[in-house]
Design an enzyme around this catalytic site. Structure first.
Site, PDB file in Angstrom:
ATOM      1  N   ASP A 175     -23.196  51.032  -7.988  1.00 36.83           N
ATOM      2  CA  ASP A 175     -23.634  51.953  -9.039  1.00 36.83           C
ATOM      3  C   ASP A 175     -24.522  53.072  -8.504  1.00 36.83           C
ATOM      4  OD1 ASP A 175     -22.333  50.315 -10.974  1.00 36.83           O
ATOM      5  OD2 ASP A 175     -24.008  48.921 -10.781  1.00 36.83           O
ATOM      6  N   LYS A 200     -20.933  56.621  -6.743  1.00 38.78           N
ATOM      7  CA  LYS A 200     -19.783  56.878  -5.851  1.00 38.78           C
ATOM      8  C   LYS A 200     -18.680  57.625  -6.583  1.00 38.78           C
ATOM      9  CE  LYS A 200     -19.294  52.453  -4.987  1.00 38.78           C
ATOM     10  NZ  LYS A 200     -20.514  51.932  -5.616  1.00 38.78           N
ATOM     11  N   GLY A 259     -16.915  49.833 -11.654  1.00 39.89           N
ATOM     12  CA  GLY A 259     -16.918  50.727 -12.808  1.00 39.89           C
ATOM     13  C   GLY A 259     -17.368  52.085 -12.339  1.00 39.89           C
ATOM     14  N   HIS A 260     -16.492  53.056 -12.416  1.00 40.62           N
ATOM     15  CA  HIS A 260     -16.832  54.402 -11.963  1.00 40.62           C
ATOM     16  C   HIS A 260     -16.815  55.341 -13.153  1.00 40.62           C
ATOM     17  CE1 HIS A 260     -15.198  53.424  -7.696  1.00 40.62           C
ATOM     18  NE2 HIS A 260     -16.348  52.862  -7.958  1.00 40.62           N
ATOM     19  N   GLN A 316     -18.439  48.643  -5.334  1.00 40.77           N
ATOM     20  CA  GLN A 316     -19.673  47.853  -5.187  1.00 40.77           C
ATOM     21  C   GLN A 316     -20.574  48.495  -4.121  1.00 40.77           C
ATOM     22  OE1 GLN A 316     -16.537  45.639  -5.082  1.00 40.77           O
ATOM     23  NE2 GLN A 316     -16.699  46.017  -7.253  1.00 40.77           N
TER      24      GLN A 316
HETATM   25  P1  IMP Z   1     -18.155  39.783  -9.087  1.00 41.37           P
HETATM   26  O1  IMP Z   1     -17.794  40.879  -8.158  1.00 41.37           O
HETATM   27  O2  IMP Z   1     -17.681  39.987 -10.500  1.00 41.37           O
HETATM   28  O3  IMP Z   1     -17.787  38.423  -8.550  1.00 41.37           O
HETATM   29  O4  IMP Z   1     -19.766  39.758  -9.225  1.00 41.37           O
HETATM   30  C1  IMP Z   1     -20.593  39.429  -8.120  1.00 41.37           C
HETATM   31  C2  IMP Z   1     -21.854  40.290  -8.123  1.00 41.37           C
HETATM   32  O5  IMP Z   1     -21.508  41.627  -7.810  1.00 41.37           O
HETATM   33  C3  IMP Z   1     -22.583  40.346  -9.451  1.00 41.37           C
HETATM   34  O6  IMP Z   1     -23.972  40.469  -9.204  1.00 41.37           O
HETATM   35  C4  IMP Z   1     -22.072  41.629 -10.076  1.00 41.37           C
HETATM   36  O7  IMP Z   1     -22.962  42.180 -11.019  1.00 41.37           O
HETATM   37  C5  IMP Z   1     -21.963  42.503  -8.841  1.00 41.37           C
HETATM   38  N1  IMP Z   1     -20.982  43.587  -8.965  1.00 41.37           N
HETATM   39  C6  IMP Z   1     -19.641  43.484  -8.941  1.00 41.37           C
HETATM   40  N2  IMP Z   1     -19.063  44.695  -9.051  1.00 41.37           N
HETATM   41  C7  IMP Z   1     -20.061  45.581  -9.151  1.00 41.37           C
HETATM   42  C8  IMP Z   1     -20.102  47.012  -9.260  1.00 41.37           C
HETATM   43  O8  IMP Z   1     -19.085  47.712  -9.249  1.00 41.37           O
HETATM   44  N3  IMP Z   1     -21.342  47.576  -9.333  1.00 41.37           N
HETATM   45  C9  IMP Z   1     -22.467  46.832  -9.283  1.00 41.37           C
HETATM   46  N4  IMP Z   1     -22.476  45.511  -9.171  1.00 41.37           N
HETATM   47  C10 IMP Z   1     -21.289  44.878  -9.101  1.00 41.37           C
HETATM   48 MG    MG Z   2     -20.372  50.970 -11.090  1.00 38.61          MG
END
Ligand code: IMP
Ligand code: MG
Length: 422
Positions: free
Chosen positions: A13, A16, A40-41, A222
Site C-alpha cells: 500500500d 505502487k 489492491g491498487h 504487497q
Molecule cells: P494474504 O496475502 O491474504 O495471505 O495476507 C497475508 C498478510 O499480507 C496480511 O497481513 C495481509 O493484510 C497482507 N497483505 C496481503 N496483500 C496485501 C496488499 O496488497 N497490501 C497490503 N497488505 C497485504
Molecule cells: Mg494495496
C-alpha cells in the site's frame, strides 16, 4: 533499456498503483509476477477511481497486461475486473501464463478457517485463499491455468483436491465444503471458456520483448516486509515480493533491472505482526484519516506509524533500488513535527533490522525529529517544496544511499514532482 520492476519497500500500500500507472504511459507491456487478488491498487484517472486486484494497473493506458506464472489467479475476480473495464469502454489486452495456479473455493474457505483457528495469533490475511493456493502449488497438487483447459484432467484434479480439502475442513475445522464438486466443475469450466483466449507463453513473450529493447514493467504486489522468506514471518504473504522474484516468477534469466522502490512518506501495515514505529496516538489517527488509510481489498483500517529508515535500509539491500518514489508526502502536510526512525536498540545495543521476529519485537526505535511543512498538491518542482520538506527528503536518500526521482504530492497522475538524478 533494462526492464523496470516496481516494488513496495514497506508492508504494501505504498502507492505502487499510481506509479505503475504513470510509468505505463511509455510502457510496451505491464506484467504481474506474484500474489493474487490480495493486492489492491487504486488508480485515479480524470477524477475517476479504479480499484484493481488482479489486472495490472497499465490496463487503463490500453497496454498489453500479462499475468506470469508466479501469480495465483482467481478467475471469478479476473472476469469481474474485465467486466468493470468494459463498462468503461476499455478492453483489457490480457495474456495469462499456463503455469499460473488457480484459486479454488476451498482455498478461501481454508484461509478463513485457519485464521479463525489461530485466534489471537491470526495473521490477518485477506481471506482470498492466497496461502492455501500457494501451499497446494508447492506440494505439487495445484490446479494450473492449463489444467482448466483440459476438462478430463481438471475433473481428475478437482476430485482429488476436493476430497482432501473436505477432509481437512471437516476433521480440523468441523466445516462442510461450501459448494458441491459438480457445482465447482461447472463454474470453473464456464470461466475457463471465457478466459481460454488469454493463454500465452508469458515468459517467452517477455523475454522477446526485452531482447527487442521494449519497455517492460513488472508490477510488484504487497511489499518487501511481506516477503515469504525475508518479511516478518509468519506475518507475511505467501509469495516472494522482492525484486529478485521477477526472474523465477516470470521465467526469464537473471539480468540487471531498474528496481524502483516505492516508499510511503510514513509507514502503514494491514494485518498482524510487529511494527516498531506504530503510532497509537491522535497523530496516527490524523495520518490515517488524511491519508485515507483503509484497505482497498478488505476495507480494514490500516495501522499507521512514522517512516522507518532501518527497515528501508534492509529493503534496499534486498531489492537493490536504483530509484525511489516517495509517495503521499502531502499527507504529512501541516504537522508540527515529523519523526523518522534512524536506529534500533536491542537491549540497549544498536542493531540493523533483526532477522528474528522475537528480536524485532524486543527492539526499540530511535528517532530523529524534523520540522513540519506545508505541501500543496499543485507543487511540481523541487524548488517549490518548502525547505523543511526538502530536508526530510534529502535525509532519506543520504541515509539509504538511494536516489529519489519521484515525489508524489497527491493521488492523481499529475500530482507528482519528477527529479533528475542527484
Ligand atoms: P494474504 O496475502 O491474504 O495471505 O495476507 C497475508 C498478510 O499480507 C496480511 O497481513 C495481509 O493484510 C497482507 N497483505 C496481503 N496483500 C496485501 C496488499 O496488497 N497490501 C497490503 N497488505 C497485504
Ligand atoms: Mg494495496
Amino acid at each position: 533499456m533494462p526492464a523496470k520492476v516496481i516494488i513496495g519497500a514497506q508492508w504494501g500500500d505504498e502507492g505502487k498503483g499510481k506509479i505503475t500507472d504513470m510509468l505505463s504511459a511509455d510502457a510496451d507491456m505491464v506484467v504481474r509476477f506474484q500474489g493474487g487478488n490480495n493486492a489492491g491498487h487504486t488508480v485515479i484517472v480524470d477524477g475517476k477511481v479504479f480499484k484493481f486486484h488482479l489486472i495490472p494497473s497499465g490496463v487503463i493506458y490500453d497496454k498489453p497486461c500479462l499475468i506470469a506464472s508466479g501469480v495465483v489467479l482467481d478467475p471469478k475476480v479476473l472476469l469481474k475486473e474485465i467486466a468493470v473495464l468494459r463498462e468503461n469502454e476499455l478492453e483489457a489486452k490480457l495474456q495469462i501464463d499456463p503455469h499460473t495456479n488457480i484459486i479454488m473455493p476451498w482455498h478461501q474457505q481454508l484461509d478463513a478457517a485457519k485464521e479463525q483457528g489461530l485466534g489471537d495469533r491470526k495473521i490477518g490475511t485477506t481471506k482470498k485463499g492466497i496461502g492455501p493456493c500457494y501451499a497446494e502449488r508447492i506440494t505439487r497438487t495445484g490446479i494450473r491455468f492449463m489444467d482448466l483447459l483440459d476438462s478430463h484432467l481438471f475433473r481428475q484434479k478437482l476430485e482429488s483436491n476436493y476430497a482432501s480439502s473436505a477432509l481437512i475442513l471437516k476433521g480440523v475445522y468441523g466445516q462442510e465444503p461450501l459448494q458441491s464438486q459438480d457445482q465447482i466443475y461447472a463454474d470453473y469450466m464456464a470461466m475457463a471458456e471465457q478466459l481460454r483466449h488469454c493463454l500465452a507463453d508469458v515468459g517467452g513473450l517477455v523475454n522477446a520483448a526485452i531482447a527487442e529493447g521494449k519497455n517492460v514493467i513488472f508490477e510488484g504486489a504487497q511489499g518487501t516486509f511481506l516477503d515469504i522468506s525475508y518479511g516478518t514471518y509468519p506475518f507475511v504473504t505467501s509469495s516472494h515480493t522482492i525484486s529478485g522474484g521477477v526472474f523465477v516468477n516470470v521465467g526469464i534469466p537473471p539480468q540487471p533491472l531498474d528496481s524502483i522502490g516505492i516508499v510511503k512518506a510514513y509507514t502503514t501495515r494491514v494485518g498482524s505482526g510487529p511494527f516498531l514505529t506504530e503510532l497509537h496516538s491522535e497523530i496516527g489517527e490524523h495520518i490515517r484519516t488524511v491519508g485515507k488509510e483503509f484497505g482497498t481489498t478488505t476495507g480494514r483500517a490500516r495501522r499507521v506509524g512514522w517512516l522507518d529508515l532501518v527497515m528501508l535500509k534492509y529493503a534496499h539491500r534486498l531489492n537493490g533500488f536504483t530509484q525511489l518514489a516517495i509517495t503521499k508526502l502531502d499527507v504529512l502536510s501541516g504537522m508540527e513535527k515529523i519523526k523518522v526512525a534512524v536506529d534500533y536498540l536491542l537491549d540497549g545495543v544498536s542493531v540493523s533490522f533483526p532477522l528474528s521476529l522475537s528480536d524485532l519485537e524486543r527492539c526499540e526505535a530511535v528517532y530523529e525529529e524534523f520540522e513540519g511543512f506545508e505541501i500543496d498538491s499543485s507543487m511540481r518542482t523541487w524548488e517549490e517544496l518548502p525547505l523543511a520538506a526538502r530536508k526530510y527528503l534529502r535525509f532519506i536518500d543520504e541515509y539509504l544511499g538511494t536516489n529519489s526521482t519521484m515525489i508524489s504530492v497527491g493521488p492523481g497522475r499529475k500530482e507528482t514532482i519528477l527529479l533528475p538524478e542527484h
